[in-house]
Design a protein around this motif. Structure first.
Motif, PDB file in Angstrom:
ATOM      1  N   GLU A   1      -8.592 -30.999  10.186  1.00  0.00           N
ATOM      2  CA  GLU A   1      -9.022 -31.443  11.507  1.00  0.00           C
ATOM      3  C   GLU A   1      -7.784 -31.634  12.369  1.00  0.00           C
ATOM      4  O   GLU A   1      -6.826 -32.290  11.969  1.00  0.00           O
ATOM      5  N   TRP A   2      -7.832 -31.031  13.547  1.00  0.00           N
ATOM      6  CA  TRP A   2      -6.715 -31.000  14.481  1.00  0.00           C
ATOM      7  C   TRP A   2      -7.177 -31.593  15.800  1.00  0.00           C
ATOM      8  O   TRP A   2      -8.317 -31.382  16.206  1.00  0.00           O
ATOM      9  N   GLY A   3      -6.316 -32.323  16.476  1.00  0.00           N
ATOM     10  CA  GLY A   3      -6.736 -32.922  17.731  1.00  0.00           C
ATOM     11  C   GLY A   3      -5.601 -33.133  18.698  1.00  0.00           C
ATOM     12  O   GLY A   3      -4.422 -33.128  18.331  1.00  0.00           O
ATOM     13  N   ALA A   4      -5.995 -33.312  19.954  1.00  0.00           N
ATOM     14  CA  ALA A   4      -5.033 -33.591  21.028  1.00  0.00           C
ATOM     15  C   ALA A   4      -5.715 -34.481  22.055  1.00  0.00           C
ATOM     16  O   ALA A   4      -6.925 -34.385  22.267  1.00  0.00           O
TER      17      ALA A   4
ATOM     18  N   THR B   1      -9.489 -33.193  22.685  1.00  0.00           N
ATOM     19  CA  THR B   1      -9.952 -31.940  22.105  1.00  0.00           C
ATOM     20  C   THR B   1      -9.818 -32.045  20.592  1.00  0.00           C
ATOM     21  O   THR B   1      -8.805 -32.550  20.096  1.00  0.00           O
ATOM     22  N   ILE B   2     -10.818 -31.589  19.882  1.00  0.00           N
ATOM     23  CA  ILE B   2     -10.796 -31.554  18.416  1.00  0.00           C
ATOM     24  C   ILE B   2     -11.156 -30.144  17.973  1.00  0.00           C
ATOM     25  O   ILE B   2     -12.055 -29.517  18.532  1.00  0.00           O
ATOM     26  N   GLU B   3     -10.432 -29.644  16.989  1.00  0.00           N
ATOM     27  CA  GLU B   3     -10.809 -28.390  16.336  1.00  0.00           C
ATOM     28  C   GLU B   3     -10.767 -28.656  14.837  1.00  0.00           C
ATOM     29  O   GLU B   3      -9.778 -29.167  14.323  1.00  0.00           O
TER      30      GLU B   3
ATOM     31  N   MET C   1     -15.432 -22.025   8.083  1.00  0.00           N
ATOM     32  CA  MET C   1     -16.292 -22.440   9.182  1.00  0.00           C
ATOM     33  C   MET C   1     -15.545 -23.472  10.015  1.00  0.00           C
ATOM     34  O   MET C   1     -14.759 -24.251   9.480  1.00  0.00           O
ATOM     35  N   GLY C   2     -15.818 -23.472  11.317  1.00  0.00           N
ATOM     36  CA  GLY C   2     -15.154 -24.433  12.167  1.00  0.00           C
ATOM     37  C   GLY C   2     -15.974 -24.778  13.391  1.00  0.00           C
ATOM     38  O   GLY C   2     -17.016 -24.187  13.656  1.00  0.00           O
ATOM     39  N   TYR C   3     -15.480 -25.764  14.106  1.00  0.00           N
ATOM     40  CA  TYR C   3     -16.052 -26.110  15.395  1.00  0.00           C
ATOM     41  C   TYR C   3     -14.943 -26.645  16.273  1.00  0.00           C
ATOM     42  O   TYR C   3     -13.900 -27.106  15.790  1.00  0.00           O
TER      43      TYR C   3
END
Length: 148
Positions: free
Chosen positions: A33-36, A43-45, A56-58
């Protein structure tokens, strides 16, 4: 004798040019999980660990509420080439074909798409940078995520 020596050299050169096609292992660096967060909001990816040749991702962003979201999948297409399929809010999937890989770096392209035509990810430790642009690199937008 010279001919006997050149045949093995030619075979090695041919084998080097026929490197293995990229697999899901080549994009596994994206898992997590990555975020800014900035003045415009957050924003989260999120990307799953590879399983069954697929990730799979969102992605979502917002401020007080979610203002953007999309679903993501990386898996082999009908020809066996890895593709990133992005399904946005309008539920129309767009397939971006993998065009470049390097350690901790990957690029997908869909030149026929309006925008973006190129999506790239690059990871350096706990930082992952995602960039979207036109196929020639123009009109870029970049997000610098930190591992959460």
């Amino acid at each position: 004798m010279l001919r006997t020596m050149l045949l093995p050299i030619a075979a090695l050169a041919l084998a080097a040019n026929q490197s293995a096609a990229p697999t899901i292992a080549d994009v596994a660096f994206m898992a997590g999980e990555w975020g800014a967060t900035d003045a415009d909001g957050w924003t989260i990816e999120h990307w799953s660990q590879p399983a069954g040749g697929t990730m799979m991702g969102y992605a979502m962003s917002g401020d007080d509420s979610v203002t953007f979201r999309e679903f993501l999948r990386i898996a082999p297409d009908a020809e066996g080439t890895l593709a990133l399929v992005v399904t946005g809010v309008d539920l129309t999937p767009v397939a971006f074909t993998l065009t470049e890989t390097a350690p901790n770096r990957v690029t997908f392209e869909a030149p026929e798409h309006d925008y973006p035509q190129k999506i790239s990810y690059m990871r350096d430790g706990d930082v992952m940078v995602a960039t979207i642009s036109m196929a020639d690199g123009s009109n870029p937008s970049t997000w610098e995520y930190r591992r959460r």
